[in-house]
Design an enzyme around this catalytic site. Structure first.
Site, PDB file in Angstrom:
ATOM      1  N   SER A  16       1.659  -1.035   0.124  1.00  0.00           N
ATOM      2  CA  SER A  16       0.111  -0.185  -0.171  1.00  0.00           C
ATOM      3  C   SER A  16       1.040   1.299  -0.514  1.00  0.00           C
ATOM      4  O   SER A  16       0.978   1.975  -0.829  1.00  0.00           O
ATOM      5  CB  SER A  16      -0.686  -0.085   1.399  1.00  0.00           C
ATOM      6  OG  SER A  16      -2.125  -1.083   1.485  1.00  0.00           O
ATOM      7  N   GLY A  18       4.469   1.499   0.107  1.00  0.00           N
ATOM      8  CA  GLY A  18       5.569   1.316  -0.684  1.00  0.00           C
ATOM      9  C   GLY A  18       4.853   1.623  -2.634  1.00  0.00           C
ATOM     10  O   GLY A  18       5.883   2.111  -3.762  1.00  0.00           O
ATOM     11  N   SER A  19       4.047   1.380  -2.869  1.00  0.00           N
ATOM     12  CA  SER A  19       3.745   1.518  -4.490  1.00  0.00           C
ATOM     13  C   SER A  19       3.747   2.959  -4.695  1.00  0.00           C
ATOM     14  O   SER A  19       3.560   3.849  -5.637  1.00  0.00           O
ATOM     15  CB  SER A  19       2.334   1.144  -4.700  1.00  0.00           C
ATOM     16  OG  SER A  19       0.967   1.035  -4.027  1.00  0.00           O
ATOM     17  N   GLU A 192      -7.364  -4.545   8.714  1.00  0.00           N
ATOM     18  CA  GLU A 192      -6.353  -6.048   8.137  1.00  0.00           C
ATOM     19  C   GLU A 192      -6.939  -7.130   8.285  1.00  0.00           C
ATOM     20  O   GLU A 192      -7.577  -7.322   9.256  1.00  0.00           O
ATOM     21  CB  GLU A 192      -4.775  -5.799   8.229  1.00  0.00           C
ATOM     22  CG  GLU A 192      -4.622  -4.668   7.968  1.00  0.00           C
ATOM     23  CD  GLU A 192      -2.741  -4.482   7.834  1.00  0.00           C
ATOM     24  OE1 GLU A 192      -2.174  -5.889   8.047  1.00  0.00           O
ATOM     25  OE2 GLU A 192      -2.417  -3.802   8.647  1.00  0.00           O
ATOM     26  N   LYS A 207       2.982   3.184  18.506  1.00  0.00           N
ATOM     27  CA  LYS A 207       3.152   4.699  18.488  1.00  0.00           C
ATOM     28  C   LYS A 207       2.804   5.459  19.685  1.00  0.00           C
ATOM     29  O   LYS A 207       4.118   6.781  19.631  1.00  0.00           O
ATOM     30  CB  LYS A 207       1.863   5.105  17.692  1.00  0.00           C
ATOM     31  CG  LYS A 207       1.707   4.315  16.194  1.00  0.00           C
ATOM     32  CD  LYS A 207       0.808   4.170  15.546  1.00  0.00           C
ATOM     33  CE  LYS A 207       0.386   4.169  14.176  1.00  0.00           C
ATOM     34  NZ  LYS A 207      -0.885   4.443  14.024  1.00  0.00           N
TER      35      LYS A 207
HETATM   36  N1  LIG Z   1      -1.333   1.428   5.205  1.00  0.00           N
HETATM   37  C1  LIG Z   1      -0.804   2.508   6.560  1.00  0.00           C
HETATM   38  O1  LIG Z   1      -1.587   2.997   6.169  1.00  0.00           O
HETATM   39  C2  LIG Z   1       0.517   2.239   7.005  1.00  0.00           C
HETATM   40  C3  LIG Z   1       0.665   3.784   7.494  1.00  0.00           C
HETATM   41  C4  LIG Z   1       1.695   4.403   8.743  1.00  0.00           C
HETATM   42  C5  LIG Z   1       2.381   3.672   8.651  1.00  0.00           C
HETATM   43  N2  LIG Z   1       2.303   2.200   8.297  1.00  0.00           N
HETATM   44  C6  LIG Z   1       2.951   1.248   8.002  1.00  0.00           C
HETATM   45  O2  LIG Z   1       4.182   0.996   6.446  1.00  0.00           O
HETATM   46  C7  LIG Z   1       5.007  -0.514   6.345  1.00  0.00           C
HETATM   47  C8  LIG Z   1       3.971  -0.816   5.052  1.00  0.00           C
HETATM   48  O3  LIG Z   1       3.180  -1.024   5.397  1.00  0.00           O
HETATM   49  P1  LIG Z   1       2.176  -1.302   4.113  1.00  0.00           P
HETATM   50  O4  LIG Z   1       0.262  -1.225   3.782  1.00  0.00           O
HETATM   51  O5  LIG Z   1       2.114  -0.113   3.018  1.00  0.00           O
HETATM   52  O6  LIG Z   1       1.433  -3.108   3.796  1.00  0.00           O
HETATM   53  P2  LIG Z   1       1.244  -3.742   2.624  1.00  0.00           P
HETATM   54  O7  LIG Z   1       1.701  -4.801   3.674  1.00  0.00           O
HETATM   55  O8  LIG Z   1       0.557  -3.614   2.157  1.00  0.00           O
HETATM   56  O9  LIG Z   1       3.149  -3.967   2.713  1.00  0.00           O
HETATM   57  C9  LIG Z   1       3.899  -4.337   2.427  1.00  0.00           C
HETATM   58  C10 LIG Z   1       5.099  -5.384   1.501  1.00  0.00           C
HETATM   59  O10 LIG Z   1       6.286  -5.362   1.758  1.00  0.00           O
HETATM   60  C11 LIG Z   1       6.509  -7.416   0.922  1.00  0.00           C
HETATM   61  N3  LIG Z   1       7.057  -7.707   1.507  1.00  0.00           N
HETATM   62  C12 LIG Z   1       7.570  -8.507   3.495  1.00  0.00           C
HETATM   63  N4  LIG Z   1       8.626  -9.396   2.682  1.00  0.00           N
HETATM   64  C13 LIG Z   1       9.475  -8.494   1.189  1.00  0.00           C
HETATM   65  C14 LIG Z   1      10.687  -8.868   1.708  1.00  0.00           C
HETATM   66  N5  LIG Z   1      11.406  -9.884   2.501  1.00  0.00           N
HETATM   67  N6  LIG Z   1      11.148  -8.419   0.564  1.00  0.00           N
HETATM   68  C15 LIG Z   1      10.668  -7.956   0.092  1.00  0.00           C
HETATM   69  N7  LIG Z   1       8.845  -7.491   0.469  1.00  0.00           N
HETATM   70  C16 LIG Z   1       8.788  -7.913   0.675  1.00  0.00           C
HETATM   71  C17 LIG Z   1       4.743  -7.479   1.176  1.00  0.00           C
HETATM   72  O11 LIG Z   1       5.240  -8.619   0.127  1.00  0.00           O
HETATM   73  C18 LIG Z   1       3.496  -6.002   0.753  1.00  0.00           C
HETATM   74  O12 LIG Z   1       3.976  -6.195  -0.659  1.00  0.00           O
HETATM   75  C19 LIG Z   1       4.582  -1.036   7.517  1.00  0.00           C
HETATM   76  O13 LIG Z   1       5.542  -0.442   8.561  1.00  0.00           O
HETATM   77  C20 LIG Z   1       3.374  -0.375   8.461  1.00  0.00           C
HETATM   78  O14 LIG Z   1       3.032  -0.300   9.735  1.00  0.00           O
HETATM   79  C21 LIG Z   1       1.969   1.751   7.179  1.00  0.00           C
HETATM   80  N1  LIG Z   2      -3.396   0.272  11.133  1.00  0.00           N
HETATM   81  C1  LIG Z   2      -2.704   1.486  11.172  1.00  0.00           C
HETATM   82  C2  LIG Z   2      -2.265   2.236  10.360  1.00  0.00           C
HETATM   83  C3  LIG Z   2      -1.057   3.369  10.302  1.00  0.00           C
HETATM   84  O1  LIG Z   2      -0.623   3.399  11.251  1.00  0.00           O
HETATM   85  C4  LIG Z   2      -3.880   2.819  11.255  1.00  0.00           C
HETATM   86  O2  LIG Z   2      -5.398   2.201  11.458  1.00  0.00           O
HETATM   87  O3  LIG Z   2      -4.030   3.286  11.435  1.00  0.00           O
END
Ligand SMILES: NC(=O)c1ccc[n+]([C@@H]2O[C@H](COP(=O)([O-])OP(=O)(O)OC[C@H]3O[C@@H](n4cnc5c(N)ncnc54)[C@H](O)[C@@H]3O)[C@@H](O)[C@H]2O)c1
Ligand SMILES: N[C@@H](CCO)C(=O)O
Ligand code: NA
EC number: 1.1.1.3
Length: 430
Positions: A16, A18-19, A192, A207
């Site tokens: 989510s 990274g893309s 999730e 946090k």
């Molecule tokens: N989604 C949010 O709203 C949000 C908000 C704040 C912080 N975060 C943080 O950002 C980070 C990413 O969250 P996200 O929501 O994008 O998660 P996500 O699950 O959508 O993405 C994580 C990606 O990492 C990949 N991955 C896992 N192991 C791997 C490896 N060894 N090598 C390469 N790729 C690998 C997975 O396949 C997945 O595509 C987390 O630490 C999360 O806590 C997310």
């Molecule tokens: N799962 C977290 C993502 C943001 O850190 C939330 O719902 O706030």
């Protein structure tokens, strides 16, 4: 701008967040280059599987070997958005060892092992930036780390988890039960598949640990944070909150003690008055109050989750770290010099809202009041409703140490005339 020099960036994880980071790096490439002072070149993207098309990312940048990517030796900045403790921790440490600075959104890892990561960054003269780790897009880490570094922060209080705020808001506005509200949060993609980290309060507690560390210049680990999730909050708790002119929110509260020698950090559901600004934080939004001696009260509000908002914070860090790389400077490292004691939850000062089912006969109210007085807990209001020899009693206390309030509840449970302690909820924000 230095067009000879390129800022080489490796992206670990393309989910989510990274893309969206990759997309914005491409669409805003010219602005980012102008702001940093050199063009940004994405040199590799570590993913779990390479087969899937990733719009906007050339296929030859994809690799499943994240370790080899961070070991290349020519990377300026590694962006870690895989999440979880391992392999993220090993990859970040290896990135530092190979000369890169790191931008991460990983609150779970920072709350578990922040000091070791800071030490590795320090040892290799690198930056560790993590604005996205707390409250997504909302600038909060940098204000605490830099803007408020000349002030004395006394309290940080807020809503730092979007998923649970969505669920509680749904329960409040529609009268839905917890399970029904969680189902909707899952269907809309907020929660999730395994919502444990959110609903049990682990995400908010991580946090809170990060915020407390920054606010009080003291190491605070996840285990130091008292944590209660929202799974026990019922439609009837929500209804009693309404009757009191309140709503229920999952709050993260980090406080300095009155004598300034210790701090507490806690995450739990609490009633807050509808007139309080946090009561108006709806859906998956986050909001955090910071109280500082000179600044007074500051409020930070905005989208705390979601790919694009979180990518905004990651890219802000990329610009800061990129500028440092080009200038041969560094941002702030760990600031934990204050070494304040992290006190247990029993020392936190709070208010309780307690609903009791009691026998409706002479002397019961006096018995209940005596128990409160015995622990030096002052009662603010008492409401009683009687029916057929039984009564429901709602007691709201003034502020008292949590240990005293807990002792009161323990003794109330032992009274024959108290049939049930139907619910206990803390009250905050008054
Ligand atoms: N989604 C949010 O709203 C949000 C908000 C704040 C912080 N975060 C943080 O950002 C980070 C990413 O969250 P996200 O929501 O994008 O998660 P996500 O699950 O959508 O993405 C994580 C990606 O990492 C990949 N991955 C896992 N192991 C791997 C490896 N060894 N090598 C390469 N790729 C690998 C997975 O396949 C997945 O595509 C987390 O630490 C999360 O806590 C997310
Ligand atoms: N799962 C977290 C993502 C943001 O850190 C939330 O719902 O706030
Ligand atoms: Na943030």
């Amino acid at each position: 701008m230095n067009t000879e020099r390129k800022l080489k960036v490796a992206l670990l994880g393309c989910g989510s967040v990274g893309s969206e980071v990759a997309r914005i790096m491409t669409t805003h490439a010219d602005d980012l280059a102008a702001r940093i002072g050199a063009p940004v070149e994405l040199v590799g993207v570590a993913v779990r599987r390479t087969g899937r098309p990733r719009p906007g990312i050339p296929g030859d940048l994809l690799t499943t070997d994240a370790t080899a990517l961070v070991k290349r030796g020519d990377i300026d900045v590694v962006i870690e958005v895989i999440g979880g403790v391992e392999p993220a921790r090993g990859l970040i440490t290896t990135a530092f060892e190979h000369g890169a600075s790191v931008v991460t959104a990983n609150k779970a890892l920072l709350a578990e092992d922040g000091p070791a990561l800071y030490a590795a960054a320090e040892q290799h003269g690198a930056d560790l930036y993590y604005e996205a780790a707390v409250a997504g897009a909302i600038p909060l880490v940098r204000p605490l780390r830099e803007s408020l570094a000349g002030d004395r922060v006394n309290r940080v209080l807020g809503i730092v988890n979007g998923t649970t705020n969505f669920i509680l808001d749904k329960m409040d506005t529609s009268g839905a039960g917890y399970a029904e509200a969680l189902e909707e949060a899952t269907a809309l993609g907020y929660a999730e598949a395994d919502p444990t980290a959110d609903v049990e309060g682990f995400d908010a507690a991580a946090k809170a640990a990060i915020l407390a560390g920054l606010a009080f210049h003291t190491r605070v680990r996840l285990d130091d944070v008292h944590r209660e999730g929202i799974t026990e909050v019922s439609a009837s708790d929500m209804a009693s909150a309404r009757e009191m002119g309140c709503t229920v929110k999952l709050l993260a509260i980090c406080e300095r003690s009155a004598d300034g020698t210790s701090v507490t950090a806690r995450v739990h559901p609490a009633m807050i008055p509808l007139a309080h600004p946090l009561a108006s934080v709806h859906g998956a939004y986050n909001a955090v109050f910071v109280e500082a001696t000179a600044a007074g009260q500051l409020m930070f509000y905005g989208p705390g989750a979601g790919g694009s908002p979180t990518a905004s914070a990651v890219l802000g860090d990329l610009v800061a770290v990129g500028r440092h790389k080009l200038n041969g400077t560094r941002g702030p490292g760990e600031s934990a010099y204050a070494q304040l004691q992290v006190a247990p939850m029993g020392d936190a000062v709070t208010r309780y809202h307690i609903s009791l089912d009691v026998a409706d006969k002479p002397g019961v109210l006096a018995q209940v009041a005596t128990i409160f007085a015995g622990h030096d807990v002052s009662i603010d209001t008492v409401r009683q409703q009687g029916k057929d020899g039984e009564a429901s009693l709602v007691v709201v206390t003034h502020r008292a140490p949590d240990s005293a309030l807990r002792a009161v509840v323990g003794e109330l449970r032992k009274l024959d005339t108290v049939r049930d302690v139907a619910s206990i909820m803390r009250v905050e924000g008054e």
